[in-house]
Design an enzyme around this catalytic site. Sequence first.
Site, PDB file in Angstrom:
ATOM      1  N   THR A  93       0.199  -6.373   4.880  1.00 23.94           N
ATOM      2  CA  THR A  93       0.074  -6.132   6.428  1.00 23.94           C
ATOM      3  C   THR A  93      -1.190  -5.231   6.574  1.00 23.94           C
ATOM      4  OG1 THR A  93       2.394  -5.991   6.551  1.00 23.94           O
ATOM      5  CG2 THR A  93       1.426  -4.988   8.536  1.00 23.94           C
ATOM      6  N   LYS A 168       2.510 -10.820  13.288  1.00 25.44           N
ATOM      7  CA  LYS A 168       3.190  -9.720  12.560  1.00 25.44           C
ATOM      8  C   LYS A 168       3.354  -8.358  13.338  1.00 25.44           C
ATOM      9  CE  LYS A 168       4.563  -6.892   9.274  1.00 25.44           C
ATOM     10  NZ  LYS A 168       6.110  -7.031   8.339  1.00 25.44           N
ATOM     11  N   LYS A 243       3.496   2.492  10.623  1.00 22.74           N
ATOM     12  CA  LYS A 243       2.075   1.585  10.242  1.00 22.74           C
ATOM     13  C   LYS A 243       1.869   0.664  11.112  1.00 22.74           C
ATOM     14  CE  LYS A 243       0.111  -1.096   6.436  1.00 22.74           C
ATOM     15  NZ  LYS A 243       0.364  -1.873   5.214  1.00 22.74           N
TER      16      LYS A 243
HETATM   17  P1  NAD Z   1       3.530  -0.660  -2.490  1.00 18.88           P
HETATM   18  O1  NAD Z   1       2.552   0.662  -2.161  1.00 18.88           O
HETATM   19  O2  NAD Z   1       4.657  -0.391  -3.141  1.00 18.88           O
HETATM   20  O3  NAD Z   1       2.736  -1.658  -3.245  1.00 18.88           O
HETATM   21  C1  NAD Z   1       1.188  -1.497  -3.292  1.00 18.88           C
HETATM   22  C2  NAD Z   1       0.698  -1.602  -4.697  1.00 18.88           C
HETATM   23  O4  NAD Z   1      -0.752  -1.917  -4.543  1.00 18.88           O
HETATM   24  C3  NAD Z   1       0.959  -0.390  -5.534  1.00 18.88           C
HETATM   25  O5  NAD Z   1       1.524  -0.718  -6.622  1.00 18.88           O
HETATM   26  C4  NAD Z   1      -0.283  -0.158  -5.728  1.00 18.88           C
HETATM   27  O6  NAD Z   1      -0.786   0.678  -6.850  1.00 18.88           O
HETATM   28  C5  NAD Z   1      -1.471  -1.240  -5.477  1.00 18.88           C
HETATM   29  N1  NAD Z   1      -2.684  -1.035  -5.279  1.00 18.88           N
HETATM   30  C6  NAD Z   1      -3.171  -0.219  -4.388  1.00 18.88           C
HETATM   31  N2  NAD Z   1      -4.647  -0.124  -4.495  1.00 18.88           N
HETATM   32  C7  NAD Z   1      -4.966  -1.115  -5.444  1.00 18.88           C
HETATM   33  C8  NAD Z   1      -6.067  -1.924  -5.936  1.00 18.88           C
HETATM   34  N3  NAD Z   1      -7.297  -1.502  -5.679  1.00 18.88           N
HETATM   35  N4  NAD Z   1      -5.953  -2.714  -6.829  1.00 18.88           N
HETATM   36  C9  NAD Z   1      -4.783  -3.005  -7.378  1.00 18.88           C
HETATM   37  N5  NAD Z   1      -3.606  -2.532  -6.781  1.00 18.88           N
HETATM   38  C10 NAD Z   1      -3.655  -1.669  -6.213  1.00 18.88           C
HETATM   39  O7  NAD Z   1       3.581  -1.141  -0.933  1.00 18.88           O
HETATM   40  P2  NAD Z   1       4.796  -2.485  -0.933  1.00 18.88           P
HETATM   41  O8  NAD Z   1       6.116  -1.837  -0.114  1.00 18.88           O
HETATM   42  O9  NAD Z   1       4.641  -3.542  -1.935  1.00 18.88           O
HETATM   43  O10 NAD Z   1       3.881  -2.910   0.456  1.00 18.88           O
HETATM   44  C11 NAD Z   1       2.674  -3.706   0.150  1.00 18.88           C
HETATM   45  C12 NAD Z   1       2.288  -4.314   1.609  1.00 18.88           C
HETATM   46  O11 NAD Z   1       3.242  -5.220   2.267  1.00 18.88           O
HETATM   47  C13 NAD Z   1       1.944  -3.371   2.574  1.00 18.88           C
HETATM   48  O12 NAD Z   1       0.960  -3.919   3.176  1.00 18.88           O
HETATM   49  C14 NAD Z   1       3.199  -3.337   3.577  1.00 18.88           C
HETATM   50  O13 NAD Z   1       2.773  -2.839   4.874  1.00 18.88           O
HETATM   51  C15 NAD Z   1       3.581  -4.778   3.456  1.00 18.88           C
HETATM   52  N6  NAD Z   1       5.111  -4.755   3.779  1.00 18.88           N
HETATM   53  C16 NAD Z   1       6.010  -3.866   3.188  1.00 18.88           C
HETATM   54  C17 NAD Z   1       7.411  -4.261   3.594  1.00 18.88           C
HETATM   55  C18 NAD Z   1       8.268  -3.101   2.731  1.00 18.88           C
HETATM   56  O14 NAD Z   1       9.438  -3.481   3.095  1.00 18.88           O
HETATM   57  N7  NAD Z   1       8.115  -2.562   1.557  1.00 18.88           N
HETATM   58  C19 NAD Z   1       8.080  -5.119   4.475  1.00 18.88           C
HETATM   59  C20 NAD Z   1       6.721  -5.913   4.801  1.00 18.88           C
HETATM   60  C21 NAD Z   1       5.513  -5.862   4.454  1.00 18.88           C
END
Ligand code: NAD
Length: 291
Positions: A93, A168, A243
């Site tokens: 997102t 979204k 966010k």
């Molecule tokens: P998270 O923080 O658990 O996962 C993100 C991952 O990206 C982490 O493991 C981090 O180490 C990795 N990362 C960061 N920088 C990086 C790089 N340069 N190279 C490689 N890996 C890297 O977050 P999440 O909950 O998995 O969310 C991910 C996305 O999905 C976000 O944009 C969030 O807004 C969206 N989202 C989350 C949810 C939810 O319920 N968690 C729901 C819908 C959408």
Amino acid sequence: MTRIGFVGLGNMGLPMAVNLVKAGYAVTGFDVVPAALQAAAAAGISIADTAAGVTQGAALVITMLPNGKLVLGVYAELLPAAAPGTLFIDSSTIDVDSARAAGAQAAAAGMQALDAPVSGGVGGAADGTLTFMAGGEAAAFARAMPVLEVMGAKIIHCGGAGAGQAAKICNNMILGISMIAVGEAFVLAEKLGLSHRALFDVAATASGQCWSLTSYCPVPGPVPASPANNQYKPGFAAALMLKDLTLSQEAASSAGAATALGRHAMEIYEAFVRDGNGGTDFSGVINAIRD
Ligand code: NAD
């Protein structure tokens, strides 16, 4: 066997990648956190040493990262390394402007690209029942469909590059505002001596009906599965709602749209998160309204 590259193996990315493995795809993953890589390896995902490494032999690359700046930084590593015609799907997102820039950079490098953010949370990611909102060319969408169907139950093509992110944040702006509206109504009902049950029974079948009331009721009782019955454990954390409301405000100022209630909702969630509730389900905002 089709190989898929996957960058960002966090709370959402790992279960999504695991579902691809279960469906018979070969997946190469990368994350900057070693623990995420260990969990991925244990689930049958091949590990690359760098982000660019996931492109090797991959027909398709998926990114699931925290924000637009990181997505553009990772794309700068991925695009020069990928074979021409590789399909890039960004399911993070992120802000609409970064999504459009990522799509344009991928196209300029001879790739196909989609922004395809999701709703459905970690439960939907694990169950393979996410909703995908996709933006990009019709040909890229058609090519992505079989892979998105492994991770999701509902997949909607919303328009050109950035349209998935636009859908979204517009949806989540409705959600943020409506949860506050429902919370205020229950708090007013309490002050007027009206029971939660009575308000729910009336509004759930009247013109106040909405998802925040009937599927995710912010008071315990009427909807047994809602986080209100579980000490407001997420669910959907208030920090993530903040966010998305912040992204919708950035988009509103960039596009010149008047969204007064969206702005106010963002400010209410800002205060809620500042008070230490970032990890609380977003429906817990009712307790701040009551206080
Ligand atoms: P998270 O923080 O658990 O996962 C993100 C991952 O990206 C982490 O493991 C981090 O180490 C990795 N990362 C960061 N920088 C990086 C790089 N340069 N190279 C490689 N890996 C890297 O977050 P999440 O909950 O998995 O969310 C991910 C996305 O999905 C976000 O944009 C969030 O807004 C969206 N989202 C989350 C949810 C939810 O319920 N968690 C729901 C819908 C959408």
